[in-house]
Design a protein around this motif. Structure first.
Motif, mmCIF file in Angstrom:
data_model
loop_
_atom_site.group_PDB
_atom_site.id
_atom_site.type_symbol
_atom_site.label_atom_id
_atom_site.label_comp_id
_atom_site.label_asym_id
_atom_site.label_seq_id
_atom_site.Cartn_x
_atom_site.Cartn_y
_atom_site.Cartn_z
ATOM 1 N N TYR A 404 0.855 -1.186 0.000
ATOM 2 C CA TYR A 404 0.000 0.000 0.000
ATOM 3 C C TYR A 404 0.886 1.230 0.000
ATOM 4 O O TYR A 404 1.860 1.312 0.760
ATOM 5 C CB TYR A 404 -0.903 0.012 1.233
ATOM 6 C CG TYR A 404 -1.756 1.267 1.345
ATOM 7 C CD1 TYR A 404 -2.861 1.447 0.518
ATOM 8 C CD2 TYR A 404 -1.430 2.262 2.257
ATOM 9 C CE1 TYR A 404 -3.631 2.591 0.594
ATOM 10 C CE2 TYR A 404 -2.194 3.415 2.345
ATOM 11 C CZ TYR A 404 -3.300 3.580 1.514
ATOM 12 O OH TYR A 404 -4.050 4.717 1.587
ATOM 13 N N VAL A 406 1.205 5.091 0.840
ATOM 14 C CA VAL A 406 0.572 6.052 1.746
ATOM 15 C C VAL A 406 0.099 7.282 0.977
ATOM 16 O O VAL A 406 0.830 7.826 0.144
ATOM 17 C CB VAL A 406 1.548 6.458 2.875
ATOM 18 C CG1 VAL A 406 0.923 7.522 3.768
ATOM 19 C CG2 VAL A 406 1.953 5.235 3.685
ATOM 20 N N ARG A 407 -1.125 7.707 1.301
ATOM 21 C CA ARG A 407 -1.729 8.870 0.656
ATOM 22 C C ARG A 407 -1.908 9.998 1.649
ATOM 23 O O ARG A 407 -1.787 9.812 2.860
ATOM 24 C CB ARG A 407 -3.089 8.486 0.060
ATOM 25 C CG ARG A 407 -3.035 7.360 -0.959
ATOM 26 C CD ARG A 407 -4.419 6.867 -1.314
ATOM 27 N NE ARG A 407 -4.371 5.718 -2.207
ATOM 28 C CZ ARG A 407 -5.425 4.997 -2.537
ATOM 29 N NH1 ARG A 407 -6.609 5.289 -2.015
ATOM 30 N NH2 ARG A 407 -5.305 3.974 -3.362
ATOM 31 N N ASP A 410 -3.486 9.875 5.435
ATOM 32 C CA ASP A 410 -3.351 8.549 6.042
ATOM 33 C C ASP A 410 -2.601 8.595 7.365
ATOM 34 O O ASP A 410 -1.751 9.455 7.583
ATOM 35 C CB ASP A 410 -2.583 7.604 5.114
ATOM 36 C CG ASP A 410 -3.466 6.967 4.053
ATOM 37 O OD1 ASP A 410 -4.689 6.988 4.225
ATOM 38 O OD2 ASP A 410 -2.919 6.461 3.063
ATOM 39 N N ASN A 411 -2.934 7.659 8.245
ATOM 40 C CA ASN A 411 -2.078 7.294 9.362
ATOM 41 C C ASN A 411 -2.223 5.781 9.547
ATOM 42 O O ASN A 411 -3.067 5.143 8.923
ATOM 43 C CB ASN A 411 -2.394 8.090 10.636
ATOM 44 C CG ASN A 411 -3.841 7.911 11.083
ATOM 45 O OD1 ASN A 411 -4.405 6.830 11.005
ATOM 46 N ND2 ASN A 411 -4.436 9.012 11.567
ATOM 47 N N ARG A 414 -5.748 4.422 10.454
ATOM 48 C CA ARG A 414 -6.713 4.403 9.355
ATOM 49 C C ARG A 414 -6.392 3.290 8.354
ATOM 50 O O ARG A 414 -7.286 2.617 7.841
ATOM 51 C CB ARG A 414 -6.725 5.757 8.644
ATOM 52 C CG ARG A 414 -7.299 6.877 9.495
ATOM 53 C CD ARG A 414 -7.178 8.201 8.775
ATOM 54 N NE ARG A 414 -7.623 9.295 9.623
ATOM 55 C CZ ARG A 414 -7.383 10.574 9.354
ATOM 56 N NH1 ARG A 414 -6.705 10.890 8.276
ATOM 57 N NH2 ARG A 414 -7.811 11.507 10.166
ATOM 58 N N ILE A 415 -5.118 3.123 8.068
ATOM 59 C CA ILE A 415 -4.729 2.070 7.123
ATOM 60 C C ILE A 415 -5.091 0.700 7.685
ATOM 61 O O ILE A 415 -5.613 -0.168 6.976
ATOM 62 C CB ILE A 415 -3.213 2.156 6.831
ATOM 63 C CG1 ILE A 415 -2.895 3.469 6.101
ATOM 64 C CG2 ILE A 415 -2.751 0.969 5.994
ATOM 65 C CD1 ILE A 415 -1.407 3.744 5.963
ATOM 66 N N ARG A 418 -8.774 0.154 7.401
ATOM 67 C CA ARG A 418 -9.193 -0.032 6.009
ATOM 68 C C ARG A 418 -8.941 -1.444 5.531
ATOM 69 O O ARG A 418 -9.710 -1.999 4.752
ATOM 70 C CB ARG A 418 -8.429 0.966 5.128
ATOM 71 C CG ARG A 418 -8.898 1.007 3.666
ATOM 72 C CD ARG A 418 -8.094 2.032 2.902
ATOM 73 N NE ARG A 418 -8.153 3.335 3.546
ATOM 74 C CZ ARG A 418 -7.230 4.281 3.389
ATOM 75 N NH1 ARG A 418 -6.178 4.064 2.629
ATOM 76 N NH2 ARG A 418 -7.354 5.442 4.004
ATOM 77 N N ASP A 561 2.737 14.476 6.167
ATOM 78 C CA ASP A 561 2.557 13.335 7.060
ATOM 79 C C ASP A 561 1.634 13.746 8.199
ATOM 80 O O ASP A 561 1.837 14.761 8.834
ATOM 81 C CB ASP A 561 3.914 12.910 7.630
ATOM 82 C CG ASP A 561 3.776 11.781 8.634
ATOM 83 O OD1 ASP A 561 4.611 11.719 9.540
ATOM 84 O OD2 ASP A 561 2.843 10.987 8.534
ATOM 85 N N HIS A 565 -2.453 11.225 15.470
ATOM 86 C CA HIS A 565 -3.491 10.278 15.091
ATOM 87 C C HIS A 565 -4.836 10.649 15.711
ATOM 88 O O HIS A 565 -5.860 10.146 15.291
ATOM 89 C CB HIS A 565 -3.088 8.874 15.518
ATOM 90 C CG HIS A 565 -1.948 8.363 14.702
ATOM 91 N ND1 HIS A 565 -1.751 7.031 14.452
ATOM 92 C CD2 HIS A 565 -0.952 9.003 14.060
ATOM 93 C CE1 HIS A 565 -0.675 6.869 13.708
ATOM 94 N NE2 HIS A 565 -0.183 8.051 13.472
#
Length: 812
Positions: A404, A406-407, A410-411, A414-415, A418, A561, A565
């Motif tokens: 994956y 990172v977009r 994101d943290n 969340r990843i 998901r 970044d 969180h």
């Protein structure tokens, strides 16, 4: 006071006649001639290989190799004190600057009586003959180079060569090539099969990924560049192919370093195959010091090897390793075989250096058909051994890795949510993430594989502290009304204040800061929120690795970044826009049906002329749908603006784009089944057309036809090209691409570490390629990672570039 030794470089042990003769005396023909103008170069490298050790540094002219200013003895310089390499080379730079000043001073003076000069200036003056031209001094001032001695390394290479030499010479004989080529690993790696360069060249023969993939398997499971036998076979075939194209061994050997197409261009431009003429007169950005000297280094190595007793005395050569080779009928984990064989992972790795980390830690299985080498055992019965392995451990397919990228926004939490996993599991699978709060856009993260096959290494105590815990450790109470921010590299206090809706004076008062410029990376700052709602995207610029491939994002050198969180984005009706090459605020405003003033106001822009590629802007939603921006070609314009961009390159790009549309339309009129779903992507560091063909499972020629590229036309970093998902899904292509870049970074950080940074201010005529390859010797992608705010396509004189200082882990 250091001892300065200035001298004309002479070769006492070998006369010029003998030196010329040695290259041909043992071949039976003039396969490896020595042009007269390369004699000083060969002399130089013979001295480097046979006389000077690594604690001695030769300061010399990079073109006129007979000009030696000084040989600096590091032990004498630092009185045998154990000092870091960085300190040593900082001192070398100081000494180089001293000689540069001497040469410039000599160029300014009208010297009629050399005897009037002081001893040091006169010694430098006399290196250039009796009546040197001023221009010679000026040119020489910019050509001072430092070269460490390699005597100790060359001797060790001779010892190691005994392990491989029999196989190398048998392979050369198999393909009908001269046995003299067997000394080439002395030049490339000193016969160190674990050698890995900063630019990704690996193994005994130092194959890069792009060249190696033409002859070897290089993937996330195995890297045959480290397999000494397979790499030897590949190197022999490459040399054979070079010779068949270029017709002479000097050119074929130089092409091993510079590339066969590069040498064909040199022959075409100069109208000669004489390596002496090419080394002296050919000029190209890529044809630098290493390429010009590669053939001379080979001849020097050949001479030293043939006369090793003269230089090193008797040597006890290592013997080849004895082993058994077993071909695996199934996919199987290494951990399973280790238990059955009672052999450690380190021992397996020693005998099988091509196995990558994913196999060694059993997150992937050994491939079916892999020929595993194990220490030699008498009467080993493989069938009996393999029958004892439980059937459930023998699989018919590989464990597929899930990746994956990172977009923005994101943290890890969340990843994890998901993909139905946990932060702890992500940390276990990605041991390069040392701080769960420090992931960055474009970072490639491994996700859990199938069938619960991924071994989960518990990190326990390595779990990263939350921001609140960091604040408590700093001796500060965790107050619900106070947010904390950890300063990142490149942060400025006014930007942090603006990001969190504070004034500069307010944030300075809260944190008792008297000087806004005296904040440091890692510092914890209090943030007093004036509004009850949560902060909109508490972001900080951090290091980026590889440009993003998102559908609405251009390849860029800027990333963000999510630091906290606990901070959630505010629900708004706004859209986000990533600045593209060629954009300005008016174009963005027109494209998104808003005014320039609205953009300036909502994004709090101080100067509308200072937006940069990759910058994220808020676009106020007006009710109308925001159009998808038309992305332009992102070919890398390396040169600083004071110097003109290469018009040939730009012309070729524009013509490619105009011709491509016509060709594709015609192709789809006549053959609707050739390509299916099309996409456009930007070329990223270390990618070639061959890589794309491999990942897409199509012939390279298909991609050339799709993009209107001729057979010899190369793609460039940042170039936008068309691809088609005919044989693989888009998701499969992206997984393979991410896995490739992840592998590049893993390999690099397994061999090197970054232990500091410096700031380089760009001078007129400099470019990123020059800084990366010639000045600091760091890969391009690493410079991208450490300059998230820099647009490398639009650099200007005076721009500052953060350069990571890289140290070899083995050397340290």
């Amino acid at each position: 006071m250091r001892l300065v030794r200035l001298f004309l470089f002479s070769l006492a042990l070998v006369g010029i006649f003998q030196l010329t003769a040695f290259a041909t005396s043992n071949t039976g023909s003039e396969l490896f001639p020595l042009p007269e103008n390369l004699i000083p170069n060969v002399k130089f490298w013979i001295k480097v290989y046979s006389q000077y050790n690594q604690n001695q540094v030769i300061l010399h002219d990079s073109y006129d190799m007979h000009i030696i200013y000084e040989v600096v003895n590091m032990d004498e310089l630092f009185d045998d004190e154990n000092v870091s390499d960085r300190r040593k080379w900082r001192k070398i730079r100081e000494i180089k600057n001293e000689y540069r000043d001497i040469l410039r001073n000599l160029a300014r003076r009208n010297i009629t009586k050399p005897e009037s000069l002081n001893d040091r200036d006169r010694a430098v003056y006399e290196l250039f003959g009796t009546k040197p031209d001023r221009q010679k001094f000026l040119k020489a001032a910019n050509r001072i180079r430092a070269q460490s001695g390699l005597r100790d390394r060359f001797k060790q290479g001779l010892i190691l060569s005994g392990r491989y030499m029999d196989h190398i010479q048998r392979t050369l004989q198999k393909y009908g090539l001269p046995l003299q080529l067997s000394v080439l690993p002395h030049v490339e790696s000193s016969f160190n099969n674990k050698a890995y360069s900063k630019f990704g060249a690996a193994g005994l023969w130092q194959f890069t990924r792009s060249t190696g993939r033409m002859y070897l398997d290089i993937n996330y499971t195995v890297d045959d560049r480290f397999h000494p036998d397979k790499a030897t076979d590949a190197a022999t075939r490459l040399l054979r192919d070079n010779y068949q194209i270029l017709k002479t061994w000097p050119l074929a050997l130089t092409a091993y370093n510079h590339g066969v197409n590069g040498m064909k261009r040199a022959v075409r431009r100069l109208g000669t195959r004489d390596i002496g003429v090419i080394a002296e007169k050919y000029r190209s950005r890529q044809f630098g010091f290493a390429s010009r000297n590669f053939y001379a280094e080979f001849l020097a190595a050949l001479h030293v090897v043939e006369n090793y007793k003269k230089y090193f005395g008797d040597i006890v050569f290592e013997k080849p390793i004895r082993y058994l080779e077993i071909e695996l009928p199934n996919y199987i984990k290494l951990s399973t075989l280790e238990k059955q064989l009672n052999i450690s992972t380190d021992r397996i790795k020693e005998y099988n250096p091509s196995l990558r980390r994913s196999v060694l830690n059993s997150t992937r299985r050994l491939p079916k058909g892999f020929k595993l080498r194990i220490p030699y055992q008498e009467a080993f019965d493989f069938e009996q051994f393999y029958a004892q392995i439980p059937g459930a451990e023998k699989r018919n397919r590989q464990i597929e890795s899930n990746w994956y990228r990172v977009r923005s926004g994101d943290n890890l939490r969340r990843i994890a949510a998901r993909f139905n996993t946990s932060v702890e599991e992500l940390l276990a699978l990605n041991d390069d993430i040392v701080n769960s709060h420090r992931i960055y856009i474009n970072q490639i993260i491994r996700l859990p594989g199938d069938e619960n096959d991924v071994q989960k290494k518990k990190k326990g105590s390595k779990a990263v502290d939350t921001t609140k815990q960091l604040a408590e450790k700093a001796g500060k109470a965790a107050d619900k009304d106070i947010k904390w921010y950890q300063v990142q590299r490149g942060d400025r206090l006014e930007h942090i204040a603006d990001r969190f809706g504070l004034s500069l004076n307010e944030i300075m008062t809260i944190n008792d800061i008297s000087d806004k410029n005296r904040i440091y990376s890692g510092q914890l700052l209090k943030l007093k929120s004036e509004k009850p709602e949560k902060v909109k995207y508490a972001e900080t610029v951090t290091k980026s690795s590889i440009p993003e491939m998102g559908e609405t994002a251009v390849e860029k050198n800027m990333t963000h970044d999510v630091v906290f969180h606990t901070v959630e984005p505010v629900k708004t009706k706004n859209n986000w826009y990533t600045v593209l090459p060629g954009d300005d605020l008016k174009k963005i405003a027109d494209r998104n049906a808003v005014s320039v003033d609205e953009l300036i106001k909502i994004n709090k822009l101080q100067d509308q002329q200072r937006i940069s590629v990759g910058q994220t802007l808020i676009i106020p939603q007006t009710g109308a749908s925001v159009k998808e921006p038309e992305r332009k070609s992102a070919i890398a314009r390396y040169q600083i603006n004071e110097k003109p961009v290469n018009k040939d390159i730009l012309a070729s790009v524009s013509s490619d784009e105009s011709n491509t549309t016509q060709k594709i339309e015609k192709k789809f009129d006549t053959d609707q089944t050739t390509f299916s779903i099309e996409d456009k992507i930007y070329v990223m560091p270390d990618e070639t057309l061959g890589h794309f063909a491999d990942w897409l499972e199509v012939p390279t020629q298909k991609l050339r036809e799709l993009n209107g590229l001729s057979f010899h036309q190369e793609i460039h970093l940042g170039q936008r090209i068309k691809i088609a998902y005919t044989n693989v899904r888009k998701e499969e292509f992206e997984q393979r691409r991410m896995e490739y870049h992840r592998g590049v970074e893993e390999d690099f950080f397994s061999n090197y570490r970054v232990d500091g940074v410096l700031t380089h201010q760009l001078k007129n005529g400099e470019n990123i390629w020059y800084l990366s390859n010639e000045v600091y010797e760091v890969p391009y992608w690493l410079l991208v990672k450490y300059n998230p705010n820099s647009n490398f396509n639009r650099l200007r004189k005076g721009d500052e570039i953060v350069v990571p200082l890289v140290t070899s882990i083995s050397d340290s």
